[in-house]
Design an enzyme around this catalytic site. Structure first.
Site, mmCIF file in Angstrom:
data_model
loop_
_atom_site.group_PDB
_atom_site.id
_atom_site.type_symbol
_atom_site.label_atom_id
_atom_site.label_comp_id
_atom_site.label_asym_id
_atom_site.label_seq_id
_atom_site.Cartn_x
_atom_site.Cartn_y
_atom_site.Cartn_z
ATOM 1 N NE ARG A 241 -3.812 -1.490 0.329
ATOM 2 C CZ ARG A 241 -4.440 -2.542 -0.085
ATOM 3 N NH1 ARG A 241 -3.093 -2.820 -1.468
ATOM 4 N NH2 ARG A 241 -5.178 -3.515 -0.906
ATOM 5 C CD GLU A 270 -2.906 3.878 -5.772
ATOM 6 O OE1 GLU A 270 -3.900 3.284 -5.805
ATOM 7 O OE2 GLU A 270 -1.976 2.955 -4.731
ATOM 8 C CG HIS A 288 -3.767 0.104 -6.849
ATOM 9 N ND1 HIS A 288 -3.420 0.447 -5.994
ATOM 10 C CD2 HIS A 288 -3.588 -1.549 -6.670
ATOM 11 C CE1 HIS A 288 -3.774 -0.732 -5.342
ATOM 12 N NE2 HIS A 288 -3.654 -1.551 -5.444
#
Length: 334
Positions: A241, A270, A288
């Site tokens: 993360r 994000e 991601h």
């Protein structure tokens, strides 16, 4: 009457088909994230909710969803959900472990190799025509990177993904170090892995891969002090993360040469934008995409559906996160 499920982003068709047999299905079909006010409105009459990591599922959502009985997170992590609040209200929470393990471990190794061997920089060199402009086919000092085979890898977090990374490292003849809240003797034997305290792991590793969940304990665990422990030739890879790493400290480390490079798939915010980080050539950035394979994403969709269908039939969902909720309310909608 079928219970109603709302899906906050379009998931692969195999999961939707399974759900449509048992549920009334509604989907937020825009590519963009669902606005908060729309989410709060759409949950008012739903029995089940399928969510993404980008949605904050908290008390406000629960209070707007009086019929809600289960939240199925389309992710292995679930730090976007207030699990404690859900449990108090008798709301089941599920996630999608296992099915994305190999895809994420593959990406971790891809980032490791790409950063170590300057793949992105080399691609740009060819693609922009710089290679042709130089008129030199090969030079002994161009794009010098770091050997991977036989080096030491330190894996922070030794759950499913961390262990899958270790299996790949074993194929590269690497010395495998790991740090975890608990030691795993059986896995140590299987993978010839050594448990190390975090600080020792950082000092000894040529490559450090982060594979921990985001918790109060792991928030910014890789900070300025710990980055300074790493070798100046070391590479950091983060598929965990974003908030596990202090981004400002990492930028400083990359600019000042405390470490050699970094490969990042996750970020503090994000979508992520930071010109200072983008300007550095010793970092490889992906958006991601750890689980972004056809197999993994379809597996996640199927597992989401299996969790909801099991709950509807009065069964405990296969990947229930908050098992204590069973004492508060039995599975099932009616």
């Amino acid at each position: 009457m079928k219970p109603k499920v709302f899906i906050t982003r379009e998931i692969p068709e195999n999961g939707i088909r399974l759900l449509e047999k048992e549920f009334e299905v509604e989907i937020w079909e825009e590519e963009s994230e669902i606005p908060r006010d729309v989410l709060l409105e759409r949950v008012k009459d739903v029995d089940a909710l399928v969510t993404m990591l980008s949605e904050k599922i908290d008390r406000e959502v629960f209070e707007n969803a009086p019929r809600l009985r289960i939240v199925a997170n389309y992710a292995v992590g679930y730090d976007n959900i207030d699990v404690e609040e859900a449990t108090k209200r008798g709301i089941y929470v599920t996630n999608t472990p296992d099915v994305l393990t190999d895809a994420t471990a593959d990406l971790a190794f891809a980032l490791l190799l790409a950063t170590a061997r300057h793949l992105v920089k080399g691609d740009k060199f060819v693609r922009t025509g710089e290679w042709k402009r130089k008129g030199v086919a090969w030079h002994p000092k161009w794009f010098l990177g770091y050997d991977v085979y036989g080096k030491t890898i330190g894996i922070v977090g030794f759950g499913r993904i961390g262990q899958a990374v270790a299996r790949r490292a074993k194929g590269f003849g690497m010395r495998i170090l790991y740090y975890s809240r608990t030691r795993k003797p059986e896995v140590e034997k299987e993978l010839n892995a050594e448990f190390k305290p975090l600080e020792e792991l950082l000092r000894e590793s040529d490559f450090v891969v982060l594979a921990v969940p985001l918790t109060k304990e792991t928030m910014y665990m890789i900070n300025e002090e710990r980055l300074k422990l790493m070798k100046p030739t070391a590479i950091l890879v983060n598929v965990a993360r974003g908030k596990v790493v202090d981004t400002r400290a990492l930028i400083k480390a990359l600019k000042e040469g405390w470490i050699a490079g970094a490969g990042l798939d996750v970020y503090e915010e994000e979508p992520y934008y930071n010109e200072e980080l983008f300007s550095l050539e010793n970092v490889v950035l992906t958006p991601h995409i750890g689980s972004a394979t056809f197999g993994a994403r379809e597996g996640m969709a199927e597992l989401v559906a299996r969790n909801l269908i099991a709950f509807k039939r009065g069964e405990v969902p296969p990947t229930l996160v908050n098992r204590e909720v069973i004492k508060i309310r039995k599975p099932g909608f009616f």
